[in-house]
Design a protein around this motif. Structure first.
Motif, PDB file in Angstrom:
ATOM      1  N   PRO A 201       0.802  -1.234   0.000  1.00 30.06           N
ATOM      2  CA  PRO A 201       0.000   0.000   0.000  1.00 30.06           C
ATOM      3  C   PRO A 201       0.835   1.285   0.000  1.00 30.06           C
ATOM      4  O   PRO A 201       0.654   2.159   0.845  1.00 30.06           O
ATOM      5  CB  PRO A 201      -0.827  -0.133   1.282  1.00 30.06           C
ATOM      6  CG  PRO A 201       0.072  -0.875   2.206  1.00 30.06           C
ATOM      7  CD  PRO A 201       0.848  -1.849   1.350  1.00 30.06           C
ATOM      8  N   VAL A 202       1.753   1.388  -0.942  1.00 30.60           N
ATOM      9  CA  VAL A 202       2.580   2.588  -1.082  1.00 30.60           C
ATOM     10  C   VAL A 202       2.564   2.978  -2.549  1.00 30.60           C
ATOM     11  O   VAL A 202       2.888   2.168  -3.424  1.00 30.60           O
ATOM     12  CB  VAL A 202       4.031   2.337  -0.620  1.00 30.60           C
ATOM     13  CG1 VAL A 202       4.861   3.613  -0.744  1.00 30.60           C
ATOM     14  CG2 VAL A 202       4.062   1.830   0.819  1.00 30.60           C
ATOM     15  N   SER A 203       2.168   4.224  -2.834  1.00 35.23           N
ATOM     16  CA  SER A 203       2.062   4.670  -4.211  1.00 35.23           C
ATOM     17  C   SER A 203       3.430   4.831  -4.861  1.00 35.23           C
ATOM     18  O   SER A 203       4.462   4.892  -4.172  1.00 35.23           O
ATOM     19  CB  SER A 203       1.310   6.003  -4.277  1.00 35.23           C
ATOM     20  OG  SER A 203       2.105   7.048  -3.723  1.00 35.23           O
ATOM     21  N   GLN A 204       3.446   4.928  -6.186  1.00 32.52           N
ATOM     22  CA  GLN A 204       4.701   5.122  -6.904  1.00 32.52           C
ATOM     23  C   GLN A 204       5.360   6.457  -6.530  1.00 32.52           C
ATOM     24  O   GLN A 204       6.587   6.550  -6.427  1.00 32.52           O
ATOM     25  CB  GLN A 204       4.459   5.072  -8.415  1.00 32.52           C
ATOM     26  CG  GLN A 204       4.195   3.673  -8.969  1.00 32.52           C
ATOM     27  CD  GLN A 204       5.419   2.771  -8.927  1.00 32.52           C
ATOM     28  OE1 GLN A 204       5.789   2.280  -7.864  1.00 32.52           O
ATOM     29  NE2 GLN A 204       6.036   2.573 -10.078  1.00 32.52           N
ATOM     30  N   LYS A 205       4.550   7.492  -6.310  1.00 28.55           N
ATOM     31  CA  LYS A 205       5.107   8.799  -5.936  1.00 28.55           C
ATOM     32  C   LYS A 205       5.813   8.722  -4.583  1.00 28.55           C
ATOM     33  O   LYS A 205       6.913   9.258  -4.414  1.00 28.55           O
ATOM     34  CB  LYS A 205       4.003   9.857  -5.898  1.00 28.55           C
ATOM     35  CG  LYS A 205       3.502  10.285  -7.261  1.00 28.55           C
ATOM     36  CD  LYS A 205       2.486  11.404  -7.138  1.00 28.55           C
ATOM     37  CE  LYS A 205       2.020  11.866  -8.522  1.00 28.55           C
ATOM     38  NZ  LYS A 205       1.011  12.961  -8.427  1.00 28.55           N
ATOM     39  N   VAL A 206       5.172   8.046  -3.635  1.00 24.23           N
ATOM     40  CA  VAL A 206       5.769   7.901  -2.306  1.00 24.23           C
ATOM     41  C   VAL A 206       7.029   7.041  -2.385  1.00 24.23           C
ATOM     42  O   VAL A 206       8.061   7.358  -1.764  1.00 24.23           O
ATOM     43  CB  VAL A 206       4.762   7.287  -1.316  1.00 24.23           C
ATOM     44  CG1 VAL A 206       5.435   6.975   0.018  1.00 24.23           C
ATOM     45  CG2 VAL A 206       3.586   8.234  -1.104  1.00 24.23           C
ATOM     46  N   THR A 207       6.970   5.960  -3.174  1.00 19.74           N
ATOM     47  CA  THR A 207       8.126   5.086  -3.340  1.00 19.74           C
ATOM     48  C   THR A 207       9.307   5.867  -3.913  1.00 19.74           C
ATOM     49  O   THR A 207      10.436   5.779  -3.404  1.00 19.74           O
ATOM     50  CB  THR A 207       7.782   3.907  -4.269  1.00 19.74           C
ATOM     51  OG1 THR A 207       6.660   3.195  -3.742  1.00 19.74           O
ATOM     52  CG2 THR A 207       8.964   2.953  -4.400  1.00 19.74           C
ATOM     53  N   ILE A 210      10.684   8.333  -1.272  1.00 20.09           N
ATOM     54  CA  ILE A 210      11.517   7.687  -0.244  1.00 20.09           C
ATOM     55  C   ILE A 210      12.899   7.380  -0.806  1.00 20.09           C
ATOM     56  O   ILE A 210      13.926   7.575  -0.129  1.00 20.09           O
ATOM     57  CB  ILE A 210      10.842   6.398   0.269  1.00 20.09           C
ATOM     58  CG1 ILE A 210       9.539   6.735   0.992  1.00 20.09           C
ATOM     59  CG2 ILE A 210      11.777   5.631   1.203  1.00 20.09           C
ATOM     60  CD1 ILE A 210       8.714   5.520   1.365  1.00 20.09           C
ATOM     61  N   PHE A 211      12.932   6.915  -2.052  1.00 23.99           N
ATOM     62  CA  PHE A 211      14.218   6.645  -2.702  1.00 23.99           C
ATOM     63  C   PHE A 211      15.059   7.926  -2.775  1.00 23.99           C
ATOM     64  O   PHE A 211      16.240   7.923  -2.404  1.00 23.99           O
ATOM     65  CB  PHE A 211      13.985   6.094  -4.110  1.00 23.99           C
ATOM     66  CG  PHE A 211      15.227   6.073  -4.967  1.00 23.99           C
ATOM     67  CD1 PHE A 211      16.198   5.110  -4.763  1.00 23.99           C
ATOM     68  CD2 PHE A 211      15.416   7.019  -5.965  1.00 23.99           C
ATOM     69  CE1 PHE A 211      17.351   5.083  -5.543  1.00 23.99           C
ATOM     70  CE2 PHE A 211      16.558   7.008  -6.746  1.00 23.99           C
ATOM     71  CZ  PHE A 211      17.529   6.039  -6.538  1.00 23.99           C
ATOM     72  N   GLY A 212      14.451   9.009  -3.235  1.00 22.54           N
ATOM     73  CA  GLY A 212      15.175  10.267  -3.368  1.00 22.54           C
ATOM     74  C   GLY A 212      15.690  10.798  -2.033  1.00 22.54           C
ATOM     75  O   GLY A 212      16.834  11.266  -1.942  1.00 22.54           O
ATOM     76  N   ILE A 213      14.861  10.720  -1.004  1.00 25.49           N
ATOM     77  CA  ILE A 213      15.259  11.200   0.328  1.00 25.49           C
ATOM     78  C   ILE A 213      16.402  10.347   0.884  1.00 25.49           C
ATOM     79  O   ILE A 213      17.353  10.876   1.481  1.00 25.49           O
ATOM     80  CB  ILE A 213      14.049  11.182   1.289  1.00 25.49           C
ATOM     81  CG1 ILE A 213      13.028  12.243   0.851  1.00 25.49           C
ATOM     82  CG2 ILE A 213      14.491  11.438   2.729  1.00 25.49           C
ATOM     83  CD1 ILE A 213      11.698  12.149   1.580  1.00 25.49           C
ATOM     84  N   SER A 214      16.328   9.038   0.679  1.00 23.07           N
ATOM     85  CA  SER A 214      17.395   8.150   1.153  1.00 23.07           C
ATOM     86  C   SER A 214      18.722   8.502   0.493  1.00 23.07           C
ATOM     87  O   SER A 214      19.763   8.602   1.161  1.00 23.07           O
ATOM     88  CB  SER A 214      17.045   6.681   0.857  1.00 23.07           C
ATOM     89  OG  SER A 214      15.850   6.306   1.490  1.00 23.07           O
ATOM     90  N   PHE A 252      13.883  -0.818  -6.537  1.00 24.64           N
ATOM     91  CA  PHE A 252      13.443  -2.085  -7.117  1.00 24.64           C
ATOM     92  C   PHE A 252      11.917  -2.132  -7.206  1.00 24.64           C
ATOM     93  O   PHE A 252      11.358  -2.515  -8.245  1.00 24.64           O
ATOM     94  CB  PHE A 252      13.961  -3.239  -6.260  1.00 24.64           C
ATOM     95  CG  PHE A 252      13.764  -4.598  -6.865  1.00 24.64           C
ATOM     96  CD1 PHE A 252      14.651  -5.087  -7.799  1.00 24.64           C
ATOM     97  CD2 PHE A 252      12.692  -5.403  -6.476  1.00 24.64           C
ATOM     98  CE1 PHE A 252      14.478  -6.352  -8.351  1.00 24.64           C
ATOM     99  CE2 PHE A 252      12.511  -6.668  -7.021  1.00 24.64           C
ATOM    100  CZ  PHE A 252      13.405  -7.149  -7.957  1.00 24.64           C
ATOM    101  N   LEU A 253      11.242  -1.736  -6.127  1.00 18.77           N
ATOM    102  CA  LEU A 253       9.779  -1.756  -6.116  1.00 18.77           C
ATOM    103  C   LEU A 253       9.209  -0.809  -7.161  1.00 18.77           C
ATOM    104  O   LEU A 253       8.254  -1.156  -7.874  1.00 18.77           O
ATOM    105  CB  LEU A 253       9.260  -1.384  -4.719  1.00 18.77           C
ATOM    106  CG  LEU A 253       7.738  -1.348  -4.541  1.00 18.77           C
ATOM    107  CD1 LEU A 253       7.123  -2.713  -4.827  1.00 18.77           C
ATOM    108  CD2 LEU A 253       7.365  -0.886  -3.131  1.00 18.77           C
ATOM    109  N   TYR A 254       9.777   0.382  -7.239  1.00 18.45           N
ATOM    110  CA  TYR A 254       9.307   1.360  -8.237  1.00 18.45           C
ATOM    111  C   TYR A 254       9.440   0.794  -9.648  1.00 18.45           C
ATOM    112  O   TYR A 254       8.515   0.888 -10.461  1.00 18.45           O
ATOM    113  CB  TYR A 254      10.108   2.652  -8.113  1.00 18.45           C
ATOM    114  CG  TYR A 254       9.619   3.747  -9.027  1.00 18.45           C
ATOM    115  CD1 TYR A 254       8.664   4.676  -8.586  1.00 18.45           C
ATOM    116  CD2 TYR A 254      10.080   3.857 -10.332  1.00 18.45           C
ATOM    117  CE1 TYR A 254       8.204   5.674  -9.429  1.00 18.45           C
ATOM    118  CE2 TYR A 254       9.628   4.858 -11.186  1.00 18.45           C
ATOM    119  CZ  TYR A 254       8.683   5.766 -10.723  1.00 18.45           C
ATOM    120  OH  TYR A 254       8.220   6.760 -11.569  1.00 18.45           O
ATOM    121  N   MET A 255      10.580   0.173  -9.935  1.00 18.93           N
ATOM    122  CA  MET A 255      10.851  -0.315 -11.289  1.00 18.93           C
ATOM    123  C   MET A 255       9.966  -1.499 -11.661  1.00 18.93           C
ATOM    124  O   MET A 255       9.484  -1.584 -12.801  1.00 18.93           O
ATOM    125  CB  MET A 255      12.324  -0.690 -11.414  1.00 18.93           C
ATOM    126  CG  MET A 255      13.284   0.489 -11.303  1.00 18.93           C
ATOM    127  SD  MET A 255      13.131   1.676 -12.653  1.00 18.93           S
ATOM    128  CE  MET A 255      13.836   0.735 -14.000  1.00 18.93           C
TER     129      MET A 255
END
Length: 337
Positions: A201-207, A210-214, A252-255
């Protein structure tokens, strides 16, 4: 046979390109503080983003293999291929380093120390493949609650191992399913993400966020610590670092959930991707030869990073691809690449 998942193949293709970028940017970043600040930041950002590549290789293996029901013969064939690749490339790099790079190496340490550092991937993957058939049975026999419990336990173990390592220690007894490294964890995560990618339950935008912030946090922390101690600091760039784990998982999840990535992919593009991915294993092995040759004759500070990083990454990737493509025309070449 199920249809090939081109989301995974595109991740594979990007990953071997990013692995080359890691080794190129490492050469530049380790010249800190001799290189200019802007060049260091440029190389560091590319190095950090590329760090998701190696975890992706492990996650791809988990996504493709853990849910399967394979014969022991199939597992043996896979192991033999990896052992053969290890023996051949260890031999190549032994002679390369001793006679060309003039780097001493004690062959008695072959079981513990790779003849070339990047061959550690085989040292990590072979033990995983040894127990893979039993991990497959375990995963096929678990229900969703058991999978969640496993995910929670192994995540806790990875976090514990990293925190303890920062204190220059290690657990007295490692969690049997994970050990003292993070790589089996990535295999499990790849399986879990692939199986439940549409239910997380995590949208592509949120995913993506999170990647960018990390990535941003990793860059800032590495930059600040490097400047404070006067040398390039790499602990935050390790694959067991929680920030790297988060970045790799979200990438990975986003892709794998990006439907637009493969929507309408033409047959000609699929053939190009297949051609690149068939050489990815070999490219990983061979590219260090060309980078070492460059490092032997050219100082890291000789060419500005804005030029050397893209030039070397693209050039080495291209030369490596051509060499592996030619090697794979022969049976032995196909077996070790």
């Amino acid at each position: 046979m199920s249809e090939k998942n081109y989301n995974l193949e595109i991740i594979r293709m990007l990953s071997f390109f990013m692995v080359i970028m890691i080794h190129v940017t490492n050469y530049i970043c380790r010249a800190f503080p001799e290189i200019q600040g802007g060049e260091y930041v440029f190389a560091l950002v590319l190095d950090t983003v590329s760090r998701v590549s190696v975890p992706c290789f492990f996650m791809i293996s988990g996504a493709l293999l853990l849910g399967r029901n394979e014969s022991l013969q199939k597992h043996m064939q896979r192991l033999v291929r990896f052992f053969l690749a290890l023996v051949v490339w260890s031999g190549i790099y032994y002679f390369w380093n001793v006679y060309f790079m003039k780097t001493p190496y004690d062959i008695k340490e072959i079981l513990y120390v790779p003849t070339e550092p990047h061959l550690w991937y085989l040292y990590a993957m072979i033990p995983i493949y040894f127990v893979l058939p039993f991990l497959q049975i375990m995963c096929r026999g678990m229900n969703q609650n058991q999978e969640k419990a496993l995910l929670l336990i192994v995540t806790g173990a990875v976090l514990f191992n990293y925190i303890v390592s920062l204190q220059h220690g290690e657990a007295y007894y490692d969690l049997p399913l994970i050990g003292d490294r993070v790589y089996t964890y990535y295999v499990f995560i790849g399986y879990y993400l692939m199986k439940y990618k549409d239910k997380i339950p995590v949208s592509q935008k949120v995913t993506g966020g999170i990647f960018g912030i990390s990535i941003l946090f990793i860059c800032i922390l590495t930059w600040k610590i490097s400047y404070s101690i006067g040398e390039h600091y790499e602990r935050i760039l390790e694959y067991g670092c929680p920030l790297i784990v988060i970045a790799a998982i979200t990438f990975f999840l986003y892709m794998i959930r990006c439907k637009k990535l493969v929507l309408g992919l033409s047959d000609s593009w699929k053939r190009r991707i297949d051609s690149c991915c068939s050489c990815s294993f070999g490219i990983y092995f061979i590219h260090i030869l060309f980078l070492d040759f460059y490092k032997k004759y050219v100082e890291a500070t000789a060419i500005p990073a804005w030029i050397s990083v893209p030039m070397l990454t693209i050039g080495i990737a291209g030369i490596s691809f051509i060499c592996i493509k030619m090697l794979r025309k022969f049976e032995l070449g196909r077996k070790v690449t």
